[in-house]
Design a protein around this motif. Structure first.
Motif, PDB file in Angstrom:
ATOM      1  N   ARG A 239       0.752  -3.792  16.880  1.00  0.00           N
ATOM      2  CA  ARG A 239       0.079  -2.525  16.558  1.00  0.00           C
ATOM      3  C   ARG A 239       0.628  -2.042  15.199  1.00  0.00           C
ATOM      4  N   PRO A 240      -0.211  -1.911  14.175  1.00  0.00           N
ATOM      5  CA  PRO A 240       0.299  -1.702  12.817  1.00  0.00           C
ATOM      6  C   PRO A 240       0.816  -0.307  12.507  1.00  0.00           C
ATOM      7  N   ASP A 241       0.481   0.687  13.330  1.00  0.00           N
ATOM      8  CA  ASP A 241       0.864   2.056  12.990  1.00  0.00           C
ATOM      9  C   ASP A 241       1.904   2.641  13.941  1.00  0.00           C
ATOM     10  N   ILE A 242       2.568   1.792  14.706  1.00  0.00           N
ATOM     11  CA  ILE A 242       3.628   2.269  15.598  1.00  0.00           C
ATOM     12  C   ILE A 242       4.807   2.751  14.762  1.00  0.00           C
ATOM     13  N   TRP A 243       5.333   3.900  15.141  1.00  0.00           N
ATOM     14  CA  TRP A 243       6.403   4.522  14.353  1.00  0.00           C
ATOM     15  C   TRP A 243       7.497   5.020  15.291  1.00  0.00           C
ATOM     16  N   PRO A 244       8.559   4.211  15.498  1.00  0.00           N
ATOM     17  CA  PRO A 244       9.640   4.589  16.414  1.00  0.00           C
ATOM     18  C   PRO A 244      10.585   5.611  15.793  1.00  0.00           C
ATOM     19  N   ALA A 245      10.117   6.831  15.709  1.00  0.00           N
ATOM     20  CA  ALA A 245      10.857   7.872  14.998  1.00  0.00           C
ATOM     21  C   ALA A 245      12.149   8.271  15.701  1.00  0.00           C
ATOM     22  N   GLY A 246      12.296   7.903  16.970  1.00  0.00           N
ATOM     23  CA  GLY A 246      13.529   8.203  17.676  1.00  0.00           C
ATOM     24  C   GLY A 246      14.626   7.186  17.446  1.00  0.00           C
TER      25      GLY A 246
ATOM     26  N   ARG B 233       2.696   2.412   9.235  1.00  0.00           N
ATOM     27  CA  ARG B 233       4.068   2.815   9.560  1.00  0.00           C
ATOM     28  C   ARG B 233       4.871   1.721  10.254  1.00  0.00           C
ATOM     29  N   GLY B 234       4.190   0.822  10.969  1.00  0.00           N
ATOM     30  CA  GLY B 234       4.913  -0.266  11.620  1.00  0.00           C
ATOM     31  C   GLY B 234       5.644  -1.135  10.619  1.00  0.00           C
ATOM     32  N   ALA B 235       4.995  -1.456   9.518  1.00  0.00           N
ATOM     33  CA  ALA B 235       5.626  -2.272   8.480  1.00  0.00           C
ATOM     34  C   ALA B 235       6.822  -1.546   7.863  1.00  0.00           C
ATOM     35  N   VAL B 236       6.698  -0.223   7.698  1.00  0.00           N
ATOM     36  CA  VAL B 236       7.813   0.552   7.147  1.00  0.00           C
ATOM     37  C   VAL B 236       9.009   0.503   8.098  1.00  0.00           C
ATOM     38  N   ALA B 237       8.758   0.610   9.399  1.00  0.00           N
ATOM     39  CA  ALA B 237       9.852   0.524  10.368  1.00  0.00           C
ATOM     40  C   ALA B 237      10.537  -0.834  10.295  1.00  0.00           C
TER      41      ALA B 237
ATOM     42  N   VAL C 123       0.837  -1.203   0.000  1.00  0.00           N
ATOM     43  CA  VAL C 123       0.000   0.000   0.000  1.00  0.00           C
ATOM     44  C   VAL C 123       0.873   1.254   0.000  1.00  0.00           C
ATOM     45  N   VAL C 124       1.888   1.278   0.874  1.00  0.00           N
ATOM     46  CA  VAL C 124       2.771   2.440   0.942  1.00  0.00           C
ATOM     47  C   VAL C 124       3.499   2.653  -0.387  1.00  0.00           C
ATOM     48  N   CYS C 125       3.947   1.566  -0.995  1.00  0.00           N
ATOM     49  CA  CYS C 125       4.724   1.675  -2.233  1.00  0.00           C
ATOM     50  C   CYS C 125       3.898   2.182  -3.411  1.00  0.00           C
ATOM     51  N   GLN C 126       2.597   2.028  -3.348  1.00  0.00           N
ATOM     52  CA  GLN C 126       1.738   2.527  -4.421  1.00  0.00           C
ATOM     53  C   GLN C 126       1.811   4.052  -4.548  1.00  0.00           C
ATOM     54  N   SER C 127       2.049   4.716  -3.430  1.00  0.00           N
ATOM     55  CA  SER C 127       2.101   6.180  -3.449  1.00  0.00           C
ATOM     56  C   SER C 127       3.498   6.734  -3.195  1.00  0.00           C
ATOM     57  N   GLU C 128       4.458   5.831  -2.913  1.00  0.00           N
ATOM     58  CA  GLU C 128       5.816   6.290  -2.602  1.00  0.00           C
ATOM     59  C   GLU C 128       6.821   5.501  -3.452  1.00  0.00           C
ATOM     60  N   PRO C 129       7.155   6.007  -4.653  1.00  0.00           N
ATOM     61  CA  PRO C 129       8.032   5.265  -5.564  1.00  0.00           C
ATOM     62  C   PRO C 129       9.428   4.987  -5.009  1.00  0.00           C
ATOM     63  N   LYS C 130       9.932   5.865  -4.144  1.00  0.00           N
ATOM     64  CA  LYS C 130      11.258   5.621  -3.577  1.00  0.00           C
ATOM     65  C   LYS C 130      11.229   4.429  -2.633  1.00  0.00           C
ATOM     66  N   MET C 131      10.134   4.261  -1.911  1.00  0.00           N
ATOM     67  CA  MET C 131       9.983   3.093  -1.056  1.00  0.00           C
ATOM     68  C   MET C 131       9.854   1.838  -1.915  1.00  0.00           C
ATOM     69  N   ALA C 132       9.126   1.955  -3.009  1.00  0.00           N
ATOM     70  CA  ALA C 132       8.963   0.820  -3.917  1.00  0.00           C
ATOM     71  C   ALA C 132      10.312   0.378  -4.486  1.00  0.00           C
TER      72      ALA C 132
ATOM     73  N   LEU D 248      11.019  12.989  11.064  1.00  0.00           N
ATOM     74  CA  LEU D 248      10.574  11.651  10.687  1.00  0.00           C
ATOM     75  C   LEU D 248       9.087  11.453  10.974  1.00  0.00           C
ATOM     76  N   ARG D 249       8.611  12.039  12.063  1.00  0.00           N
ATOM     77  CA  ARG D 249       7.179  11.931  12.372  1.00  0.00           C
ATOM     78  C   ARG D 249       6.358  12.656  11.301  1.00  0.00           C
ATOM     79  N   GLU D 250       6.866  13.773  10.837  1.00  0.00           N
ATOM     80  CA  GLU D 250       6.160  14.525   9.796  1.00  0.00           C
ATOM     81  C   GLU D 250       6.207  13.773   8.463  1.00  0.00           C
ATOM     82  N   ILE D 251       7.376  13.273   8.113  1.00  0.00           N
ATOM     83  CA  ILE D 251       7.543  12.548   6.849  1.00  0.00           C
ATOM     84  C   ILE D 251       6.598  11.358   6.767  1.00  0.00           C
ATOM     85  N   ALA D 252       6.441  10.651   7.886  1.00  0.00           N
ATOM     86  CA  ALA D 252       5.715   9.376   7.882  1.00  0.00           C
ATOM     87  C   ALA D 252       4.206   9.526   8.006  1.00  0.00           C
ATOM     88  N   LYS D 253       3.712  10.726   8.190  1.00  0.00           N
ATOM     89  CA  LYS D 253       2.257  10.899   8.311  1.00  0.00           C
ATOM     90  C   LYS D 253       1.528  10.309   7.109  1.00  0.00           C
TER      91      LYS D 253
END
Length: 205
Positions: free
Chosen positions: A148-155, A189-193, A14-23, A178-183
């Protein structure tokens, strides 16, 4: 139960559909394996024992504690042991204080790990009542033990470096950045981490 392999892959797709660099990064590195830890007291105790020591040292302390206290190092048994008994297992004064804080909160019922708030921020606030458990440790517990699927350890330094490289930034983004970027990646966001740690083979718990 932590995030399953299937859910991680679905979230990253899902994230990669809108974020080509992640893809592009996913194409290079492939999907990560899940990181799943047991729910409950023992995982948090092991988190405390593992702070600022090697994996092997933490495992040695845990094994000695289990020999002393029994499987899972029950809080009722830990709390009655004296300083020298726990020190003989390899626990510093500071870590004994942290472990006793955890055990006391569990025994008193002030912290019910089976009934943490469904709101991630509130659940983090509940977990950081434990001495020695900061925001990062709480986030890792919620991600790996509770899934928890949306946990984002930005620190997390590795996440900051990894996202900086994926996105092509010249400097490492700060925690606030990082918190702003990942909104835009919420609620995945958990999967991205997990993917970011996979890229650099960084052990988070």
């Amino acid at each position: 139960m932590g995030l399953s392999k299937e859910l991680i892959q679905q979230s990253l797709d899902v994230v990669c559909q809108s974020e080509p660099k992640m893809a592009a990064a996913l194409e290079t590195c492939g999907y990560p394996e899940p990181r799943i830890r047991p729910q409950g007291y023992a995982t948090l105790l092991r988190t405390i024992l593992g702070q600022q020591v090697s994996v092997a040292s933490a495992a040695s302390v845990w094994n000695k504690l289990e020999d002393l206290l029994g499987p899972g190092c029950p809080p009722e048994k830990l709390i009655v042991r004296d300083f020298d008994e726990l020190r003989a297992c390899g626990m510093s004064r500071q870590k004994q204080g942290y472990a006793r804080s955890l055990a006391e909160l569990i025994i008193s019922g002030e912290l019910d790990l089976s009934n943490l708030s469904d709101d991630d921020e509130q659940a983090i606030a509940e977990l950081v009542q434990i001495k020695g458990i900061g925001r990062w440790s709480a986030e890792i517990y919620l991600l790996f033990a509770l899934g928890r699927p949306d946990i984002w350890p930005a620190g997390d330094l590795a996440v900051q470096i990894g996202i900086g490289k994926i996105m092509g930034y010249e400097t490492r983004p700060s925690e606030d950045d990082l918190r702003e970027i990942a909104k835009a990646w919420s609620p995945h966001r958990g999967a991205v981490a997990i993917f970011t740690w996979h890229m650099y083979n960084t052990t988070a718990l």
